[in-house]
Scaffold this motif. Structure first.
Motif, PDB file in Angstrom:
ATOM      1  N   LEU A   1       0.837  -1.202   0.000  1.00 57.12           N
ATOM      2  CA  LEU A   1       0.000   0.000   0.000  1.00 57.12           C
ATOM      3  C   LEU A   1       0.867   1.245   0.000  1.00 57.12           C
ATOM      4  N   ARG A   2       1.886   1.252   0.828  1.00 59.28           N
ATOM      5  CA  ARG A   2       2.787   2.406   0.906  1.00 59.28           C
ATOM      6  C   ARG A   2       3.459   2.648  -0.443  1.00 59.28           C
ATOM      7  N   LYS A   3       3.995   1.601  -1.056  1.00 59.55           N
ATOM      8  CA  LYS A   3       4.697   1.749  -2.333  1.00 59.55           C
ATOM      9  C   LYS A   3       3.776   2.255  -3.431  1.00 59.55           C
ATOM     10  N   LEU A   4       2.537   1.783  -3.436  1.00 60.25           N
ATOM     11  CA  LEU A   4       1.602   2.174  -4.484  1.00 60.25           C
ATOM     12  C   LEU A   4       1.076   3.592  -4.318  1.00 60.25           C
ATOM     13  N   THR A   5       1.247   4.182  -3.143  1.00 62.81           N
ATOM     14  CA  THR A   5       0.730   5.536  -2.919  1.00 62.81           C
ATOM     15  C   THR A   5       1.821   6.602  -2.881  1.00 62.81           C
ATOM     16  N   VAL A   6       3.069   6.245  -3.050  1.00 64.41           N
ATOM     17  CA  VAL A   6       4.145   7.238  -3.014  1.00 64.41           C
ATOM     18  C   VAL A   6       4.718   7.538  -4.392  1.00 64.41           C
ATOM     19  N   LYS A   7       4.081   7.099  -5.430  1.00 63.89           N
ATOM     20  CA  LYS A   7       4.646   7.246  -6.762  1.00 63.89           C
ATOM     21  C   LYS A   7       4.438   8.610  -7.384  1.00 63.89           C
ATOM     22  N   GLY A   8       4.069   9.609  -6.601  1.00 68.73           N
ATOM     23  CA  GLY A   8       3.966  10.963  -7.126  1.00 68.73           C
ATOM     24  C   GLY A   8       2.616  11.327  -7.708  1.00 68.73           C
ATOM     25  N   SER A   9       1.710  10.384  -7.803  1.00 68.29           N
ATOM     26  CA  SER A   9       0.392  10.685  -8.332  1.00 68.29           C
ATOM     27  C   SER A   9      -0.389  11.555  -7.352  1.00 68.29           C
ATOM     28  N   LYS A  10      -1.186  12.454  -7.901  1.00 66.97           N
ATOM     29  CA  LYS A  10      -1.997  13.317  -7.050  1.00 66.97           C
ATOM     30  C   LYS A  10      -3.380  12.719  -6.789  1.00 66.97           C
ATOM     31  N   HIS A  11      -3.709  11.639  -7.486  1.00 64.33           N
ATOM     32  CA  HIS A  11      -4.986  10.963  -7.304  1.00 64.33           C
ATOM     33  C   HIS A  11      -4.741   9.456  -7.294  1.00 64.33           C
ATOM     34  N   VAL A  12      -5.452   8.750  -6.441  1.00 55.90           N
ATOM     35  CA  VAL A  12      -5.426   7.286  -6.456  1.00 55.90           C
ATOM     36  C   VAL A  12      -6.861   6.792  -6.340  1.00 55.90           C
ATOM     37  N   ALA A  13      -7.099   5.621  -6.923  1.00 61.13           N
ATOM     38  CA  ALA A  13      -8.399   4.964  -6.795  1.00 61.13           C
ATOM     39  C   ALA A  13      -8.204   3.748  -5.902  1.00 61.13           C
ATOM     40  N   LEU A  14      -8.837   3.774  -4.745  1.00 63.87           N
ATOM     41  CA  LEU A  14      -8.741   2.653  -3.814  1.00 63.87           C
ATOM     42  C   LEU A  14      -9.947   1.742  -3.992  1.00 63.87           C
ATOM     43  N   LEU A  15      -9.707   0.457  -4.135  1.00 65.71           N
ATOM     44  CA  LEU A  15     -10.790  -0.520  -4.095  1.00 65.71           C
ATOM     45  C   LEU A  15     -10.874  -0.983  -2.658  1.00 65.71           C
ATOM     46  N   ILE A  16     -12.032  -0.777  -2.043  1.00 60.92           N
ATOM     47  CA  ILE A  16     -12.185  -1.167  -0.640  1.00 60.92           C
ATOM     48  C   ILE A  16     -13.332  -2.147  -0.495  1.00 60.92           C
ATOM     49  N   LYS A  17     -13.263  -2.911   0.578  1.00 60.88           N
ATOM     50  CA  LYS A  17     -14.366  -3.776   0.983  1.00 60.88           C
ATOM     51  C   LYS A  17     -14.957  -3.138   2.229  1.00 60.88           C
ATOM     52  N   ARG A  18     -16.244  -2.850   2.167  1.00 64.50           N
ATOM     53  CA  ARG A  18     -16.968  -2.293   3.307  1.00 64.50           C
ATOM     54  C   ARG A  18     -18.192  -3.165   3.507  1.00 64.50           C
ATOM     55  N   ASP A  19     -18.231  -3.837   4.634  1.00 68.57           N
ATOM     56  CA  ASP A  19     -19.293  -4.798   4.898  1.00 68.57           C
ATOM     57  C   ASP A  19     -19.300  -5.810   3.749  1.00 68.57           C
ATOM     58  N   GLU A  20     -20.404  -5.938   3.034  1.00 61.74           N
ATOM     59  CA  GLU A  20     -20.483  -6.911   1.944  1.00 61.74           C
ATOM     60  C   GLU A  20     -20.217  -6.291   0.575  1.00 61.74           C
ATOM     61  N   ALA A  21     -19.974  -4.981   0.522  1.00 61.84           N
ATOM     62  CA  ALA A  21     -19.806  -4.292  -0.752  1.00 61.84           C
ATOM     63  C   ALA A  21     -18.336  -4.036  -1.062  1.00 61.84           C
ATOM     64  N   ARG A  22     -18.050  -3.935  -2.348  1.00 63.08           N
ATOM     65  CA  ARG A  22     -16.746  -3.493  -2.828  1.00 63.08           C
ATOM     66  C   ARG A  22     -16.963  -2.176  -3.546  1.00 63.08           C
ATOM     67  N   LEU A  23     -16.166  -1.167  -3.167  1.00 66.86           N
ATOM     68  CA  LEU A  23     -16.346   0.177  -3.694  1.00 66.86           C
ATOM     69  C   LEU A  23     -15.023   0.743  -4.184  1.00 66.86           C
ATOM     70  N   PHE A  24     -15.084   1.535  -5.254  1.00 68.86           N
ATOM     71  CA  PHE A  24     -13.924   2.306  -5.665  1.00 68.86           C
ATOM     72  C   PHE A  24     -14.060   3.687  -5.037  1.00 68.86           C
ATOM     73  N   VAL A  25     -13.008   4.132  -4.357  1.00 66.21           N
ATOM     74  CA  VAL A  25     -13.004   5.441  -3.708  1.00 66.21           C
ATOM     75  C   VAL A  25     -11.841   6.250  -4.261  1.00 66.21           C
ATOM     76  N   PRO A  26     -12.143   7.320  -5.003  1.00 67.17           N
ATOM     77  CA  PRO A  26     -11.057   8.174  -5.484  1.00 67.17           C
ATOM     78  C   PRO A  26     -10.562   9.063  -4.350  1.00 67.17           C
ATOM     79  N   VAL A  27      -9.239   9.141  -4.203  1.00 69.87           N
ATOM     80  CA  VAL A  27      -8.654   9.968  -3.159  1.00 69.87           C
ATOM     81  C   VAL A  27      -7.683  10.940  -3.811  1.00 69.87           C
ATOM     82  N   GLU A  28      -7.894  12.224  -3.537  1.00 71.79           N
ATOM     83  CA  GLU A  28      -7.001  13.256  -4.048  1.00 71.79           C
ATOM     84  C   GLU A  28      -5.907  13.484  -3.002  1.00 71.79           C
ATOM     85  N   ILE A  29      -4.660  13.197  -3.356  1.00 72.42           N
ATOM     86  CA  ILE A  29      -3.570  13.292  -2.390  1.00 72.42           C
ATOM     87  C   ILE A  29      -2.564  14.370  -2.752  1.00 72.42           C
TER      88      ILE A  29
END
Length: 148
Positions: free
Chosen positions: A119-147
């Motif tokens: 996770l650390r390696k994939l988020t330090v590559k200089g991108s200002k946006h990442v799309a996280l695939l998360i599991k919340r309860d029984e659902a899987r969601l894509f969450v865009p994060v502006e970093i």
């Protein structure tokens, strides 16, 4: 449920169990295969979970705003997933994007996350946006994060 108190999220179970002493006998209400039942358990002593703040390089400690920990084998089996990291605390960009404690980060920009280091390696590559695939309860969601 635990001792008759309803559990809404998995993180709630962890915090309620943490309030009890090792050796305490308690009743868990479980739901499995379409039916509910109660089981009696005796609590053991857990090893301290490892919390790791996921950040960028250098002094940018708030880059993503997550404190996560690896999932144990039992948790992976229970969640029916092969990998991911459990979100323990959320702040900054991740909180603004809607991530919550108890979410499980499964992938970043389509690349599977099997460990905190990945996770650390994939988020330090200089991108200002990442799309996280998360599991919340029984659902899987894509969450865009502006970093940026």
């Amino acid at each position: 449920s635990i001792n008759g108190q309803k559990i809404a999220r998995s993180i709630d179970l962890s915090s309620r169990v943490a309030e009890l002493q090792p050796g305490t006998k308690t009743t868990l209400g479980i739901w499995r295969n379409g039916s509910s039942r109660e089981v009696q358990v005796s609590l053991g002593e857990a090893k301290s979970p490892v919390k790791v703040a996921v950040s960028g390089a250098g002094e940018d400690s708030g880059r993503l705003g997550l404190a996560v920990r690896p999932l144990g084998k039992d948790e992976l089996r229970q969640l029916q997933i092969d990998g991911g990291v459990l979100v323990e605390e959320v702040s900054g960009p991740a909180a603004q994007a809607g991530l919550r404690p108890g979410d499980v980060v499964l992938a970043v920009n389509g690349k599977p996350v099997k460990s905190v280091d990945e996770l650390r390696k994939l988020t330090v590559k200089g991108s200002k946006h990442v799309a996280l695939l998360i599991k919340r309860d029984e659902a899987r969601l894509f969450v865009p994060v502006e970093i940026g």
